[in-house]
Motif scaffolding. Sequence first.
Motif, PDB file in Angstrom:
ATOM      1  N   UNK A   1      -2.886   5.808  -2.057  1.00 27.08           N
ATOM      2  CA  UNK A   1      -3.666   7.000  -1.761  1.00 27.08           C
ATOM      3  C   UNK A   1      -2.725   8.191  -1.703  1.00 27.08           C
ATOM      4  N   UNK A   2      -3.310   9.377  -1.751  1.00 27.44           N
ATOM      5  CA  UNK A   2      -2.528  10.618  -1.742  1.00 27.44           C
ATOM      6  C   UNK A   2      -2.738  11.321  -0.416  1.00 27.44           C
ATOM      7  N   UNK A   3      -1.652  11.790   0.153  1.00 28.55           N
ATOM      8  CA  UNK A   3      -1.715  12.586   1.378  1.00 28.55           C
ATOM      9  C   UNK A   3      -1.056  13.930   1.065  1.00 28.55           C
ATOM     10  N   UNK A   4      -1.865  14.987   1.041  1.00 24.42           N
ATOM     11  CA  UNK A   4      -1.345  16.297   0.640  1.00 24.42           C
ATOM     12  C   UNK A   4      -0.491  16.910   1.741  1.00 24.42           C
ATOM     13  N   UNK A   5       0.641  17.439   1.323  1.00 21.42           N
ATOM     14  CA  UNK A   5       1.511  18.148   2.260  1.00 21.42           C
ATOM     15  C   UNK A   5       0.815  19.420   2.727  1.00 21.42           C
ATOM     16  N   UNK A   6       1.076  19.852   3.964  1.00 24.83           N
ATOM     17  CA  UNK A   6       0.463  21.087   4.456  1.00 24.83           C
ATOM     18  C   UNK A   6       0.784  22.266   3.551  1.00 24.83           C
ATOM     19  N   UNK A   7      -0.121  23.202   3.494  1.00 22.03           N
ATOM     20  CA  UNK A   7       0.071  24.403   2.671  1.00 22.03           C
ATOM     21  C   UNK A   7       1.372  25.101   3.059  1.00 22.03           C
ATOM     22  N   UNK A   8       2.106  25.560   2.065  1.00 20.19           N
ATOM     23  CA  UNK A   8       3.374  26.263   2.279  1.00 20.19           C
ATOM     24  C   UNK A   8       4.292  25.442   3.181  1.00 20.19           C
ATOM     25  N   UNK A   9       4.486  24.179   2.790  1.00 19.33           N
ATOM     26  CA  UNK A   9       5.181  23.236   3.656  1.00 19.33           C
ATOM     27  C   UNK A   9       6.614  23.650   3.960  1.00 19.33           C
TER      28      UNK A   9
ATOM     29  N   UNK B   1      -1.982  14.662 -11.363  1.00 24.59           N
ATOM     30  CA  UNK B   1      -1.063  13.756 -12.054  1.00 24.59           C
ATOM     31  C   UNK B   1      -0.923  12.435 -11.297  1.00 24.59           C
ATOM     32  N   UNK B   2      -0.880  12.526  -9.969  1.00 20.93           N
ATOM     33  CA  UNK B   2      -0.750  11.311  -9.156  1.00 20.93           C
ATOM     34  C   UNK B   2      -2.002  10.441  -9.266  1.00 20.93           C
ATOM     35  N   UNK B   3      -3.163  11.071  -9.241  1.00 15.86           N
ATOM     36  CA  UNK B   3      -4.418  10.324  -9.364  1.00 15.86           C
ATOM     37  C   UNK B   3      -4.504   9.597 -10.703  1.00 15.86           C
ATOM     38  N   UNK B   4      -4.045  10.245 -11.758  1.00 11.94           N
ATOM     39  CA  UNK B   4      -4.060   9.615 -13.086  1.00 11.94           C
ATOM     40  C   UNK B   4      -3.191   8.351 -13.096  1.00 11.94           C
ATOM     41  N   UNK B   5      -2.045   8.414 -12.426  1.00  7.72           N
ATOM     42  CA  UNK B   5      -1.167   7.246 -12.369  1.00  7.72           C
ATOM     43  C   UNK B   5      -1.781   6.129 -11.529  1.00  7.72           C
ATOM     44  N   UNK B   6      -2.385   6.503 -10.399  1.00 10.76           N
ATOM     45  CA  UNK B   6      -3.031   5.496  -9.543  1.00 10.76           C
ATOM     46  C   UNK B   6      -4.124   4.775 -10.325  1.00 10.76           C
ATOM     47  N   UNK B   7      -4.928   5.530 -11.054  1.00 17.30           N
ATOM     48  CA  UNK B   7      -6.008   4.937 -11.854  1.00 17.30           C
ATOM     49  C   UNK B   7      -5.462   4.104 -13.012  1.00 17.30           C
ATOM     50  N   UNK B   8      -4.377   4.579 -13.605  1.00 15.18           N
ATOM     51  CA  UNK B   8      -3.769   3.862 -14.722  1.00 15.18           C
ATOM     52  C   UNK B   8      -3.378   2.445 -14.323  1.00 15.18           C
TER      53      UNK B   8
ATOM     54  N   UNK C   1       0.857  -1.188   0.000  1.00 14.10           N
ATOM     55  CA  UNK C   1       0.000   0.000   0.000  1.00 14.10           C
ATOM     56  C   UNK C   1       0.888   1.231   0.000  1.00 14.10           C
ATOM     57  N   UNK C   2       0.674   2.082  -0.968  1.00 19.88           N
ATOM     58  CA  UNK C   2       1.516   3.263  -1.141  1.00 19.88           C
ATOM     59  C   UNK C   2       0.774   4.515  -0.695  1.00 19.88           C
ATOM     60  N   UNK C   3       1.465   5.354   0.063  1.00 19.28           N
ATOM     61  CA  UNK C   3       0.921   6.653   0.474  1.00 19.28           C
ATOM     62  C   UNK C   3       1.814   7.721  -0.152  1.00 19.28           C
ATOM     63  N   UNK C   4       1.289   8.435  -1.150  1.00 21.82           N
ATOM     64  CA  UNK C   4       2.080   9.432  -1.882  1.00 21.82           C
ATOM     65  C   UNK C   4       1.948  10.778  -1.184  1.00 21.82           C
ATOM     66  N   UNK C   5       3.054  11.345  -0.765  1.00 18.02           N
ATOM     67  CA  UNK C   5       3.076  12.636  -0.082  1.00 18.02           C
ATOM     68  C   UNK C   5       3.468  13.698  -1.102  1.00 18.02           C
ATOM     69  N   UNK C   6       2.547  14.578  -1.421  1.00 18.13           N
ATOM     70  CA  UNK C   6       2.821  15.566  -2.469  1.00 18.13           C
ATOM     71  C   UNK C   6       2.012  16.829  -2.233  1.00 18.13           C
ATOM     72  N   UNK C   7       2.300  17.851  -3.021  1.00 11.84           N
ATOM     73  CA  UNK C   7       1.562  19.105  -2.941  1.00 11.84           C
ATOM     74  C   UNK C   7       0.264  18.995  -3.741  1.00 11.84           C
ATOM     75  N   UNK C   8      -0.639  19.920  -3.503  1.00 15.57           N
ATOM     76  CA  UNK C   8      -1.938  19.904  -4.172  1.00 15.57           C
ATOM     77  C   UNK C   8      -1.784  20.006  -5.686  1.00 15.57           C
ATOM     78  N   UNK C   9      -0.750  20.728  -6.146  1.00 16.95           N
ATOM     79  CA  UNK C   9      -0.540  20.922  -7.588  1.00 16.95           C
ATOM     80  C   UNK C   9      -0.264  19.599  -8.310  1.00 16.95           C
ATOM     81  N   UNK C  10       0.251  18.601  -7.584  1.00 19.70           N
ATOM     82  CA  UNK C  10       0.607  17.325  -8.208  1.00 19.70           C
ATOM     83  C   UNK C  10      -0.476  16.263  -8.042  1.00 19.70           C
TER      84      UNK C  10
END
Length: 404
Positions: free
Chosen positions: A63-71, A50-57, A38-47
């Motif tokens: 799942x995606x876990x968004x980094x806090x704003x202005x991390x 793209x990450x969701x497209x890869x997960x679906x592909x 099980x993969x937890x992708x830590x990324x910014x909202x801007x990504x």
Amino acid sequence: MKIGYYLGNTSLHGGGIAPYAWRFLNLLLSNSKHYNIELVILCTEELQKDCLELINKYQAQAKICLLPYNFNLFQRLGRILGIVLAKILDKLKINNKLALISNPSYRWFASLDIDLLHIPYQTAPIYDVPYPFIVTMHDVQELHFPEFFTPEERACRAEHYWKSLKFARGVVVSFDHIKHDLIKYFNLPESKVYVCPPPYHQIKLACPTKQEISKYAEKYSSLKDFILYPAQTWEHKNHLSLIKAIELIKDKHQRSINLVCTGKKNSFFNDTIAKYLLTSPVSQQIHFMDIVPETELYWLYKNCALVVVPTLYEAGSFPLLEAMSLEVPVICSSVTSLPETIGDSRFVFEPLNIEQMRDLMIKMLSDKQLEKDNIKNSHSRIDELYEINSFTYILNAWEKTLFL
């Protein structure tokens, strides 16, 4: 096994380490189901898109876990507060666990429900977390070519690379020569460093559409038999030697060859390369295009006469692998992993030997049999590299890091 993957804010279309981070993510997602990861992708909202497209592909377990704003600001403030509090608690002889808990960056990472954090970069966003983490050390070029770095850059690398190597429970490298450097220069135990070949079968570029093919053909219609070199204009990428080789070809062989260079134009281009071109006799033949879309790069590969990779240092070369996978004539310098990758000494040259580079370029452009041998060699080598299951190496690194 639950693995956190720290993608951060690295754009899918970025240069440098970005292609590695995204291709590595593709590798993990494409294998997650089969290996029950099980993969937890830590990324910014801007990504996120793209990450969701890869997960679906890949229909991946992720799942995606968004980094806090202005991390970045969030991290800096947290570190400052943590350092100050740690010093106060140390003087009072109180357990500094309180300093960690007061650090918002630590609290955010600690809240993640993961077994292991994998960071595809040379520095970690945080060094104190309640679970093991792995970093990827791409190179230690500054130890081989310190002259290419400012004192501030060398000091920064020395501090942060050492922190990563010290606090990480495991270190991933792509090639043996990097592992040897880490053992030699940092005295790392061999058991801590894992050689995990890059995901060779992920090194593919998007094909252009018919409309894009027409557009690119028109854009480059004035260039005949051009040479291609995709690389950001760092000093170690050795653009100047390649330009000088083209000057020799014009002077000694009365042949005008165009050079197309893609990749970000940084300060070294502005300060050194652009100034050199002002007085170069081949200035009109040299075309720096900056970063181009993936489909345009694909078109350039397929329409160039030759790809030349003259770098002075490279952990591993994506342009070399891309050219080989597209079966485009390619030659490269004799450094680090490049000779092993291309696998045939006929297509290798010393990067600072301008005459040798010039001679091999002329041979490749003139000898049709040598060109055919080059393409046949690339086809054979890529087949061999594609047979490597990179994920099994990563899985081994994860399991040993977790259970040793």
